[in-house]
Design a protein around this motif. Structure first.
Motif, PDB file in Angstrom:
ATOM      1  N   LYS A  79       0.843  -1.209   0.000  1.00  0.00           N
ATOM      2  CA  LYS A  79       0.000   0.000   0.000  1.00  0.00           C
ATOM      3  C   LYS A  79       0.872   1.250   0.000  1.00  0.00           C
ATOM      4  O   LYS A  79       0.577   2.226  -0.692  1.00  0.00           O
ATOM      5  CB  LYS A  79      -0.893   0.022   1.256  1.00  0.00           C
ATOM      6  N   ARG A 122       0.869   3.980  -2.933  1.00  0.00           N
ATOM      7  CA  ARG A 122       0.472   5.351  -2.601  1.00  0.00           C
ATOM      8  C   ARG A 122       1.555   6.350  -3.027  1.00  0.00           C
ATOM      9  O   ARG A 122       1.267   7.372  -3.643  1.00  0.00           O
ATOM     10  CB  ARG A 122       0.259   5.437  -1.081  1.00  0.00           C
ATOM     11  N   THR A 180      -5.094   5.343  -5.265  1.00  0.00           N
ATOM     12  CA  THR A 180      -5.988   5.559  -4.125  1.00  0.00           C
ATOM     13  C   THR A 180      -6.798   4.310  -3.782  1.00  0.00           C
ATOM     14  O   THR A 180      -7.420   4.268  -2.706  1.00  0.00           O
ATOM     15  CB  THR A 180      -6.982   6.711  -4.411  1.00  0.00           C
ATOM     16  N   HIS A 181      -6.823   3.339  -4.689  1.00  0.00           N
ATOM     17  CA  HIS A 181      -7.605   2.132  -4.432  1.00  0.00           C
ATOM     18  C   HIS A 181      -6.867   0.909  -4.964  1.00  0.00           C
ATOM     19  O   HIS A 181      -6.169   1.004  -5.985  1.00  0.00           O
ATOM     20  CB  HIS A 181      -8.958   2.179  -5.167  1.00  0.00           C
ATOM     21  N   VAL A 217      -9.270   0.997   0.128  1.00  0.00           N
ATOM     22  CA  VAL A 217      -9.076   2.422  -0.144  1.00  0.00           C
ATOM     23  C   VAL A 217      -7.782   2.861   0.547  1.00  0.00           C
ATOM     24  O   VAL A 217      -7.549   2.506   1.698  1.00  0.00           O
ATOM     25  CB  VAL A 217     -10.269   3.243   0.400  1.00  0.00           C
ATOM     26  N   HIS A 248      -5.575   6.138   1.669  1.00  0.00           N
ATOM     27  CA  HIS A 248      -5.631   7.596   1.835  1.00  0.00           C
ATOM     28  C   HIS A 248      -4.331   8.206   1.319  1.00  0.00           C
ATOM     29  O   HIS A 248      -3.242   7.751   1.687  1.00  0.00           O
ATOM     30  CB  HIS A 248      -5.843   7.932   3.308  1.00  0.00           C
ATOM     31  N   PRO A 249      -4.451   9.260   0.473  1.00  0.00           N
ATOM     32  CA  PRO A 249      -3.233   9.830  -0.119  1.00  0.00           C
ATOM     33  C   PRO A 249      -2.219  10.337   0.913  1.00  0.00           C
ATOM     34  O   PRO A 249      -1.025  10.409   0.616  1.00  0.00           O
ATOM     35  CB  PRO A 249      -3.741  11.008  -0.962  1.00  0.00           C
ATOM     36  N   ARG A 250      -2.678  10.687   2.123  1.00  0.00           N
ATOM     37  CA  ARG A 250      -1.745  11.267   3.096  1.00  0.00           C
ATOM     38  C   ARG A 250      -1.472  10.376   4.310  1.00  0.00           C
ATOM     39  O   ARG A 250      -0.872  10.826   5.271  1.00  0.00           O
ATOM     40  CB  ARG A 250      -2.246  12.652   3.549  1.00  0.00           C
ATOM     41  N   ILE A 251      -1.914   9.138   4.249  1.00  0.00           N
ATOM     42  CA  ILE A 251      -1.643   8.253   5.390  1.00  0.00           C
ATOM     43  C   ILE A 251      -0.491   7.319   5.058  1.00  0.00           C
ATOM     44  O   ILE A 251      -0.489   6.671   4.012  1.00  0.00           O
ATOM     45  CB  ILE A 251      -2.902   7.434   5.758  1.00  0.00           C
ATOM     46  N   TYR A 266       1.314   3.911   5.546  1.00  0.00           N
ATOM     47  CA  TYR A 266       0.896   2.566   5.969  1.00  0.00           C
ATOM     48  C   TYR A 266       2.029   1.776   6.616  1.00  0.00           C
ATOM     49  O   TYR A 266       1.837   0.635   7.013  1.00  0.00           O
ATOM     50  CB  TYR A 266       0.306   1.811   4.765  1.00  0.00           C
TER      51      TYR A 266
END
Ligand code: ACO
Length: 163
Positions: free
Chosen positions: A98, A102, A108-109, A154, A156-159, A161
């Motif tokens: 992920k 990202r 994003t998915h 999904v 998140h663009p700013r999280i 992982y």
């Protein structure tokens, strides 16, 4: 344990990692035709994340096709070699995948057709049977396949992982 983002870009080291991945997928996904695995793993539109032992041996990985304009990826194969399963590597591998998807591919998915016996694993990695990505963004891009359950994750663009 280390992770490598691998493309088929003629780098000999990357080719060695891809051969290792192809061998693990062939063994762990016996219902998949071997030629199909080879074709996708070495396809230049696919990316792989290789899980490596300290000595550099590949012990698992994930291969996905990145649809950059649609910002989603389709996970084609995911496996950990048998004697290294249920040690938590599958979870770390997915988190790292992920993170690469990202940051390197701006996805994003993720979508995947999960084998029925792997649905539980994908659920633990945050995948759902409900697909929220608008149909126009993925229909026609991924093949219909009735041997599994379509699942989505999904990102998140700013999280991060892996933090
Ligand atoms: N069904 C239900 N839960 C599972 C499964 C499963 N088949 N496999 C693992 N889990 C659970 C584990 O119990 C664990 O739960 P916990 O966190 O509550 O303890 C969690 O998922 C993660 O376990 P890990 O140890 O991190 O996973 P592992 O390293 O064993 O890797 C994997 C999981 C990749 C599915 C591995 O078992 C494997 O290679 N299986 C054979 C190949 C396969 O089925 N791949 C997926 C096919 S679908 C596709 O490729 C698109």
């Amino acid at each position: 344990i280390a992770f490598r983002y691998v493309l088929n870009n003629d780098d000999p080291q990357n080719l060695i990692f891809l051969v290792g991945l192809k061998n693990i997928f062939s063994k762990q996904l016996p219902n998949m035709p071997k030629e199909y695995i080879v074709r996708l793993v070495f396809d230049r539109r696919h990316r792989s994340v290789a899980l490596l032992k300290r000595n550099g041996t590949v012990i698992g990985g994930i291969t996905y096709r990145a649809f950059h304009a649609q910002a989603f990826g389709e996970i084609a194969f995911c496996a950990v070699t048998s004697h290294e399963q249920v040690k938590g590597y599958g979870t770390r591998l997915m988190n790292q995948t992920k993170e690469f998807a990202r940051t390197m591919d701006k996805l994003t998915h993720f979508l995947t057709y999960a084998d029925n016996n792997a649905v539980g694993y994908f659920e633990k990695q945050g995948f759902t049977r409900e697909v929220t990505l608008e149909r126009e963004r993925w229909q026609g891009y991924i093949k219909d396949y009735d041997g599994g359950t379509l699942m989505e994750c999904v990102m998140h663009p700013r999280i991060s992982y892996t933090a």
